[in-house]
Design an enzyme around this catalytic site. Structure first.
Site, PDB file in Angstrom:
ATOM      1  N   MET A 203       0.752  -1.180   0.034  1.00 54.65           N
ATOM      2  CA  MET A 203       0.068  -0.341   0.179  1.00 54.65           C
ATOM      3  C   MET A 203       0.933   1.284   0.013  1.00 54.65           C
ATOM      4  O   MET A 203       1.947   1.275   0.559  1.00 54.65           O
ATOM      5  CB  MET A 203      -0.899  -0.207   1.220  1.00 54.65           C
ATOM      6  CG  MET A 203      -2.054  -1.085   1.228  1.00 54.65           C
ATOM      7  SD  MET A 203      -3.269  -0.888   2.632  1.00 54.65           S
ATOM      8  CE  MET A 203      -3.900   0.677   2.435  1.00 54.65           C
ATOM      9  N   GLY A 244       2.821  -5.009   7.818  1.00 55.18           N
ATOM     10  CA  GLY A 244       1.716  -3.988   8.300  1.00 55.18           C
ATOM     11  C   GLY A 244       0.928  -3.778   7.118  1.00 55.18           C
ATOM     12  O   GLY A 244      -0.338  -3.460   7.131  1.00 55.18           O
ATOM     13  N   ASP A 245       1.319  -3.157   5.698  1.00 55.09           N
ATOM     14  CA  ASP A 245       0.644  -2.880   4.603  1.00 55.09           C
ATOM     15  C   ASP A 245       1.248  -3.664   3.502  1.00 55.09           C
ATOM     16  O   ASP A 245       1.089  -3.097   2.483  1.00 55.09           O
ATOM     17  CB  ASP A 245       0.478  -1.238   4.738  1.00 55.09           C
ATOM     18  CG  ASP A 245       2.262  -0.992   4.324  1.00 55.09           C
ATOM     19  OD1 ASP A 245       3.141  -1.729   4.419  1.00 55.09           O
ATOM     20  OD2 ASP A 245       2.276   0.302   3.740  1.00 55.09           O
ATOM     21  N   GLU A 246       1.765  -4.993   3.650  1.00 56.64           N
ATOM     22  CA  GLU A 246       2.203  -5.531   2.601  1.00 56.64           C
ATOM     23  C   GLU A 246       1.228  -6.857   2.369  1.00 56.64           C
ATOM     24  O   GLU A 246       0.877  -7.620   3.299  1.00 56.64           O
ATOM     25  CB  GLU A 246       3.772  -6.084   2.883  1.00 56.64           C
ATOM     26  CG  GLU A 246       4.643  -4.934   3.287  1.00 56.64           C
ATOM     27  CD  GLU A 246       6.134  -5.342   3.685  1.00 56.64           C
ATOM     28  OE1 GLU A 246       5.888  -6.493   4.248  1.00 56.64           O
ATOM     29  OE2 GLU A 246       6.897  -4.486   3.513  1.00 56.64           O
TER      30      GLU A 246
END
Length: 312
Positions: A203, A244-246
């Site tokens: 993201m 986390g945002d992967e």
């Protein structure tokens, strides 16, 4: 002599009467004991049973408490034939149950199994049965045991298993489950001489959104983002959150660059639609990189490195 003979007859007669009275009292006591045992057995939240396998291969239950009625079965009918209760066993478990019984009969060892039974609630529920066999003089084998409902334990085990291999926030697979699936997919591709695509997705500007709106909003965004990913892909594809945002996506059976680009476009269209969370409107996007097996790597590490490099 005659009085003596009458005396013997009288004595024998009195003894016979006493014996009959004693037998009656013993019978009454046995009935009382049996009633007492039945009362206890029928109030235990388990099925107490005696299961008998005849020498001709047929079977019946000499004794089973009324708890068996929870499966829509009359315990009196089981005293002739056990088929009614066996018909309630899940088709995936039936063969294992039969095999377990035969192995226990041959070795005269304990019969302990877990299997699913169709209950009067209209669903299959997991049960565990434990019993000890013995051979009767006529060659038949009788098991003495009990069976109880373990559905809650199975549900708890499944919940723990899900927690171990799934991300607690989004419900997606975690890295551990992803690596397991990737190893299986590589092994399958080697055997079938097929290909697949591994896609990395990160993201953009998530830290900015988290800092501006707070971690609560950030978590909600990740959850909604994950739902859009899942809905966009096929059921045969696999999505995992590895950071986390992967995110990592496994596209089974896809290796053509044009198809991978088309899927990427479809993903972008879904994830870039505005998000409305707690009255706030925000946008999200992502960077994507893809690697194809076996062109960009023959093992897990090489494929991940290639996909990660392509993403950056």
């Amino acid at each position: 002599t005659l009085p003596y003979l009458f005396g013997i007859v009288a004595t024998v007669g009195i003894s016979g009467v006493m014996l009959m009275i004693l037998r009656d009292r013993m019978g009454e006591k046995m009935l009382e004991n049996q009633h007492f045992i039945d009362e206890i057995a029928n109030h235990i939240p388990s099925i107490i049973f005696q299961f008998c396998l005849r020498t001709d291969g047929t079977s019946y239950f000499p004794y089973v408490n009324t708890r068996v009625r929870n499966f829509g079965v009359d315990e009196r009918e089981l005293k002739e034939d056990s088929e009614q209760i066996f018909a309630k066993i899940h088709s995936d478990d039936y063969a294992d149950v039969q095999k377990g019984i035969m192995q226990s009969a041959e070795a005269l060892g304990p019969w302990n199994m877990q299997f699913r039974l169709w209950s009067s609630t209209g669903q299959y529920r997991w049960h565990e049965a434990k019993s000890i066999p013995e051979r009767k003089p006529d060659g038949s084998i009788i098991w003495h045991g009990y069976m109880h409902d373990i559905q809650e334990m199975k549900d708890a085990e499944e919940k723990i298993r899900q927690m171990v291999v799934h991300d607690g926030l989004t419900g997606l697979a975690n890295r551990s489950l992803l690596e397991s699936h990737l190893r299986n997919e590589i092994a399958h591709a080697e055997r079938s001489q097929s290909s697949f695509c591994l896609m990395f997705l990160d993201m953009d500007n998530f830290k900015y959104i988290n800092d501006r709106f707070g971690h609560g909003i950030g978590d909600r965004l990740l959850q909604e983002f994950s739902k859009r990913l899942t809905i966009t892909l096929r059921k045969s594809d696999f999505v995992a959150r590895v950071g986390g945002d992967e995110f990592v996506i496994l596209l089974r059976g896809i290796h053509q660059p044009e198809r991978i680009m088309a899927i990427s476009d479809k993903i972008f269209a879904a994830i870039t639609e505005p998000y409305q969370i707690d009255g706030k409107v925000m946008k999200a996007s992502a960077s994507v990189g893809a690697a194809i097996y076996p062109e960009h790597g023959l093992d897990l590490i090489a494929l991940e490195r290639s996909a990660d490099h392509a993403m950056y």
